[in-house]
Design a protein around this motif. Structure first.
Motif, mmCIF file in Angstrom:
data_model
loop_
_atom_site.group_PDB
_atom_site.id
_atom_site.type_symbol
_atom_site.label_atom_id
_atom_site.label_comp_id
_atom_site.label_asym_id
_atom_site.label_seq_id
_atom_site.Cartn_x
_atom_site.Cartn_y
_atom_site.Cartn_z
ATOM 1 N N LYS A 167 7.716 -2.812 2.442
ATOM 2 C CA LYS A 167 6.744 -2.810 1.622
ATOM 3 C C LYS A 167 6.445 -4.226 1.218
ATOM 4 O O LYS A 167 7.002 -5.308 1.100
ATOM 5 N N LYS B 158 -8.602 -3.541 4.245
ATOM 6 C CA LYS B 158 -7.998 -3.411 5.547
ATOM 7 C C LYS B 158 -6.536 -3.572 5.567
ATOM 8 O O LYS B 158 -5.997 -3.489 6.542
ATOM 9 N N SER B 159 -5.952 -3.809 4.533
ATOM 10 C CA SER B 159 -4.437 -3.966 4.343
ATOM 11 C C SER B 159 -3.814 -2.661 3.779
ATOM 12 O O SER B 159 -4.483 -2.107 2.761
ATOM 13 N N ASP B 160 -2.608 -2.598 4.295
ATOM 14 C CA ASP B 160 -1.735 -1.548 3.593
ATOM 15 C C ASP B 160 -1.251 -1.853 2.293
ATOM 16 O O ASP B 160 -1.085 -3.362 2.103
ATOM 17 N N GLY B 161 -1.082 -1.077 1.336
ATOM 18 C CA GLY B 161 -0.091 -1.458 0.168
ATOM 19 C C GLY B 161 -1.071 -2.088 -0.845
ATOM 20 O O GLY B 161 -2.406 -1.864 -0.935
ATOM 21 N N ASN C 290 -5.998 0.379 -4.435
ATOM 22 C CA ASN C 290 -4.881 -0.545 -4.129
ATOM 23 C C ASN C 290 -5.427 -1.932 -4.487
ATOM 24 O O ASN C 290 -4.751 -3.027 -3.758
#
Length: 372
Positions: free
Chosen positions: A3, A29-32, A68
């Motif tokens: 994570k 463009k980023s996860d999380g 997010n």
């Protein structure tokens, strides 16, 4: 999958920051989770300078900008930039408490920090979290801009930050000169821009050049005055905030020359229409080693608005058909004529490649490629 949190520490107020579109692209463009850490509020500086809105926003807590993407105004005893180590231990505890209100189990995350000031990694070490540091160097922070003299305090912080950082992003190739021992973790990124919806009612100012942005002591006043005097046929328009030490100069040229006009301050959301108004954007900065390392955002924003620019020689850009370099009054005058008579061909490969490689979307991908 591990994570992760992207923690971005702003060098300017978020709403007015040159890079807020970059940070939004990073979150897309980023996860999380991406948390943007705005300029902090504190008991002293915020109140002394009348920045009461900062205290109010810190009290109100984090603001969700997108699913997010979260904007947080931290509250400190005294801003970390001017605090000593003892105070910053308390500041770090306050910041950690604020972050845990967003992500309660933050200790379980890897935190990738993108920051712009050399003081931050030493401070953030106090959080005792799983943190990796990504340093974005905007200009030659080891020198003062107006006189190019070495700034010992910023030099010290910059060296510490370069050493501690997992990766370093640079505004221009010139910034490599004093950091060659870190070549293995350097990447030139530079400012970018985004395509905008322009006001259809924007009217061109004929035979005009624009000086847009913060009007400060970076400007070569002698060169600019002589250029204004030489080119009485050209309209010189100023748009932006006038710093206090430039007010007398601005009053002087506005009084003396009929071909000069000040259009006032404009918001970040309005400035793109002003690029459209002028035939050419002018960057008449002082010529020294500091300035060679710059990459003014006004140039890339101007090109995205299909308005060419003439600047002193800088390493942040390569000279091309729509970005011209000049050193003297004669050269500036000649390049202004060239650009007025040779509009940007927005269908050309040269222009299309520039737009692609200098979009904030492309820059965000370059940055995220180095996040581990």
């Amino acid at each position: 999958m591990e994570k992760k949190i992207n923690l971005i520490i702003t060098p300017q107020e978020y709403n007015q920051a040159n890079h807020n579109e970059l940070w939004n692209e990073i979150s897309e463009k980023s996860d999380g989770i991406t948390i943007i850490l705005n300029i902090g509020a504190d008991f002293f500086i915020s109140l002394a300078r009348g920045k009461f809105f900062r205290v109010k926003e810190a009290i109100n807590g984090p603001k969700i900008l997108k699913n997010n993407l979260i904007l947080l105004r931290p509250f400190y005893i005294l801003r970390p930039e001017i605090s000593n180590n003892m105070v910053n231990r308390f500041n770090a505890k306050l910041l950690k408490q604020s972050l845990k209100k967003i992500v309660e189990n933050i200790e379980e995350y890897q935190i990738n920090v993108l920051y712009y000031d050399g003081i931050w990694p030493t401070f953030l070490d106090e959080l005792k979290l799983n943190t990796k540091y990504y340093y974005y160097i905007m200009d030659e922070v080891r020198n003062d801009a107006h006189n190019n003299k070495t700034n010992l305090k910023r030099t010290r912080h910059d060296k510490i930050a370069c050493e501690k950082s997992d990766y370093i992003y640079l505004m221009s190739t010139k910034l490599i000169d004093k950091r060659r021992e870190y070549l293995h973790k350097l990447k030139v990124i530079g400012n970018g821009a985004s395509q905008k919806e322009y006001d259809l009612n924007v009217k061109k100012l004929n035979n005009s050049v624009g000086i847009i942005g913060n009007i400060r002591n970076w400007v070569d006043c002698d060169l600019l005055t002589r250029l204004i005097e030489k080119r009485q046929d050209i309209h010189f328009g100023f748009v932006g905030n006038i710093e206090s030490d430039m007010q007398e100069y601005m009053d002087g040229i506005l009084t003396t020359y009929k071909n000069v006009k000040y259009y006032g301050k404009v918001s970040k959301g309005e400035v793109h229409n002003w690029y459209k108004k002028f035939d050419v954007i002018l960057v008449p900065y002082k010529q020294n080693e500091f300035m060679k390392a710059t990459r003014p955002i006004k140039i890339v924003e101007s090109i995205f608005a299909s308005t060419p620019a003439v600047s002193i020689p800088i390493t942040g850009y390569e000279e091309c058909s729509f970005i011209r370099f000049a050193k003297t009054v004669k050269e500036f005058s000649s390049e202004i004529d060239y650009l007025i008579n040779n509009k940007i061909n927005i269908e050309s490969r040269e222009y299309q490649d520039f737009i692609k490689l200098n979009s904030w979307s492309y820059k965000a991908e370059e940055i995220l490629n180095e996040f581990k």
